[in-house]
Design an enzyme around this catalytic site. Structure first.
Site, short mmCIF file in Angstrom:
data_model
loop_
_atom_site.label_atom_id
_atom_site.label_comp_id
_atom_site.label_asym_id
_atom_site.label_seq_id
_atom_site.Cartn_x
_atom_site.Cartn_y
_atom_site.Cartn_z
N HIS A 1 15.33 6.71 -8.84
CA HIS A 1 16.56 7.45 -8.58
C HIS A 1 16.21 8.92 -8.39
CE1 HIS A 1 20.49 9.04 -8.75
NE2 HIS A 1 20.31 9.62 -9.92
N ASN B 1 20.80 14.37 -4.91
CA ASN B 1 21.19 13.18 -5.69
C ASN B 1 22.45 12.58 -5.09
OD1 ASN B 1 22.01 11.32 -7.58
ND2 ASN B 1 21.81 12.68 -9.35
N CYS C 1 24.55 6.60 -11.64
CA CYS C 1 23.29 6.62 -10.87
C CYS C 1 22.49 5.33 -11.00
CB CYS C 1 22.45 7.82 -11.27
SG CYS C 1 23.28 9.36 -10.86
N1 COA Z 1 20.13 28.82 -10.03
C1 COA Z 1 19.51 29.76 -10.78
N2 COA Z 1 19.46 29.72 -12.12
C2 COA Z 1 20.08 28.67 -12.74
C3 COA Z 1 20.75 27.68 -12.02
C4 COA Z 1 20.76 27.77 -10.61
N3 COA Z 1 21.36 26.87 -9.83
N4 COA Z 1 21.26 26.76 -12.89
C5 COA Z 1 20.92 27.20 -14.12
N5 COA Z 1 20.23 28.36 -14.02
C6 COA Z 1 19.66 29.16 -15.11
C7 COA Z 1 20.37 28.95 -16.42
O1 COA Z 1 21.53 29.75 -16.53
C8 COA Z 1 19.30 29.35 -17.42
O2 COA Z 1 19.26 30.75 -17.49
P1 COA Z 1 19.00 31.48 -18.92
O3 COA Z 1 17.60 31.04 -19.30
O4 COA Z 1 19.11 32.91 -18.57
O5 COA Z 1 20.05 30.96 -19.83
C9 COA Z 1 18.01 28.88 -16.74
O6 COA Z 1 18.32 28.75 -15.34
C10 COA Z 1 17.50 27.57 -17.24
O7 COA Z 1 18.60 26.67 -17.34
P2 COA Z 1 18.41 25.18 -17.80
O8 COA Z 1 19.74 24.52 -17.86
O9 COA Z 1 17.53 25.16 -19.00
O10 COA Z 1 17.59 24.64 -16.54
P3 COA Z 1 16.85 23.30 -16.41
O11 COA Z 1 15.44 23.55 -16.19
O12 COA Z 1 17.26 22.32 -17.48
O13 COA Z 1 17.45 22.75 -15.04
C11 COA Z 1 19.00 21.09 -14.27
C12 COA Z 1 18.84 22.46 -14.92
C13 COA Z 1 20.48 20.76 -14.16
C14 COA Z 1 18.37 21.15 -12.88
C15 COA Z 1 18.25 20.06 -15.13
O14 COA Z 1 18.66 20.17 -16.47
C16 COA Z 1 18.47 18.64 -14.69
O15 COA Z 1 18.02 18.24 -13.64
N6 COA Z 1 19.11 17.82 -15.55
C17 COA Z 1 19.29 16.42 -15.31
C18 COA Z 1 20.19 16.21 -14.16
C19 COA Z 1 20.38 14.77 -13.91
O16 COA Z 1 19.47 14.01 -13.91
N7 COA Z 1 21.65 14.47 -13.65
C20 COA Z 1 22.11 13.27 -13.14
C21 COA Z 1 21.71 12.10 -13.92
S1 COA Z 1 21.81 10.88 -12.79
#
Ligand code: COA
Length: 334
Positions: free
Chosen positions: A258, A288, A117
């Site tokens: 980004h 993204n 990214c």
């Molecule tokens: N829909 C509904 N629920 C979801 C889900 C979805 N698509 N994806 C995850 N969940 C759930 C999880 O299972 C978890 O449930 P639980 O509490 O019962 O275990 C809950 O939502 C929270 O999950 P978590 O992983 O803590 O969510 P988050 O707030 O961290 O969001 C991302 C997940 C992936 C959106 C976030 O971590 C993120 O954006 N990370 C960085 C991504 C990034 O920048 N990547 C590229 C770098 S360039």
């Protein structure tokens, strides 16, 4: 003594495919819902490149063609084309070579740059250095990714985030001193690889029937670990960059972050003291697009940019790679 040559962005192009993959459609594929995706990421829909035999070069080539057409530049004038991508058409040759062939840039040398990214930031810095060397006059940097080719649409933690798209910029010598690519702060840390990578298909684990069955040719991400590093990495690099250039948030006309997660973008803007109306945001429409996000923002906002605007490009991505680049915009909208 001869004045130092300064590189500047002198044109922008972009391309997104037509097909819109909405949150509603994803609700039918995985257990998720529109409200969760919007509130946790900011994404509402993403574009997907459909069609047999279509790859990243089919995103990058039209972006470069649009840029050259707008500027009235013949493809034969390009000295170098850098394609920033993690989804090359094939492992080799470079997608940059294929784009040059598709657009008729027969005088250019071309290569791919892989920094996930942060690819476009790295590419602009490399391209600017080629201009500053005095040996090259026109360098195109294209950020292009067909993320849909490496996404598992049964994994709700990744399929909601990514989309396909490409943006391109032209770098030339700045006509006026003090305008153009002023400074870059780029970082990388390979110890972050464990949190964001593709397990198979490289030299460590070549493709086999087993790797395909185990779904190891898709993006693997530990979302929370990436999120934490991204928030601090992008915000700190951007803050350090403006501070070492004696600038404050109020001096910045635009932050071009980004587009990985709206919450990461908000944290960066807060750290820099930049209000939300100065932050380019198209994550809701494209998700993204990895190397594509920053040039796609510049493409969409080009008509609002004014000569002399201080602009900060900021990114964080797989590697880990991250950083920020300071521009003084070199031209007014037509
Ligand atoms: N829909 C509904 N629920 C979801 C889900 C979805 N698509 N994806 C995850 N969940 C759930 C999880 O299972 C978890 O449930 P639980 O509490 O019962 O275990 C809950 O939502 C929270 O999950 P978590 O992983 O803590 O969510 P988050 O707030 O961290 O969001 C991302 C997940 C992936 C959106 C976030 O971590 C993120 O954006 N990370 C960085 C991504 C990034 O920048 N990547 C590229 C770098 S360039």
């Amino acid at each position: 003594m001869q004045n130092k040559i300064q590189a500047a962005i002198t044109g922008v192009g972009g391309y997104v495919p037509e097909y819109r993959l909405t949150n509603k459609e994803l609700e039918a594929l995985v257990e998720t819902n529109d409200e969760w995706i919007r509130s946790r990421t900011g994404v509402e829909e993403r574009r997907i490149l459909k069609g047999e035999g279509k790859g990243t070069s089919d995103l990058g080539a039209p972006a470069v063609v649009e840029l050259l057409t707008k500027r009235g530049i013949d493809p034969m004038e390009i000295d170098c084309l850098i394609c920033c991508t993690v989804t090359p058409d094939m492992t080799f040759p470079a997608t940059a070579n294929i784009i040059c062939d598709k657009i008729g840039a027969k005088n250019a040398f071309s290569f791919d740059l892989g920094a996930a990214c942060s690819g476009f930031l790295y590419g602009v810095t490399m391209g600017a250095s080629l201009i500053e060397s005095g040996r090259y006059k026109k360098v195109v940097v294209v950020g292009a990714d067909k993320m849909s080719s490496i996404i598992d649409y049964s994994d709700r933690t990744t399929c909601i985030l990514f989309g396909d798209g490409a943006g391109a910029v032209l770098l030339e010598q700045s006509h006026e001193e003090g305008y153009g690519v002023l400074d870059s702060l780029l970082k990388s840390d390979g110890s972050g690889a464990k949190y964001l990578h593709m397990k198979a298909g490289g030299s460590v684990k070549p493709a086999t029937m087993e790797t395909v069955a185990a779904k190891e040719h898709y993006v693997y991400q530990e979302g929370q670990a990436v999120f934490k590093s991204a928030v601090t990495g992008m915000a700190n690099a951007s803050y350090e960059l403006i501070t070492r250039n004696n600038l404050k948030g109020e001096d910045i006309a635009w932050l071009v972050p980004h587009q990985a997660n709206k919450r990461i973008i908000d944290a960066t803007a807060n750290r820099m003291g930049i209000s939300s109306d100065k932050v380019m945001l198209n994550i809701q429409r494209y998700g993204n697009t990895t190397s594509g996000t920053i040039p796609l923002c510049l493409w969409e906002w080009e008509n609002q940019l004014k000569k002399g605007d201080n602009i900060v490009l900021a990114a964080f991505g797989g590697g880990f790679t991250w950083g920020a680049t300071l521009l003084k915009w070199a031209y007014d909208p037509k």
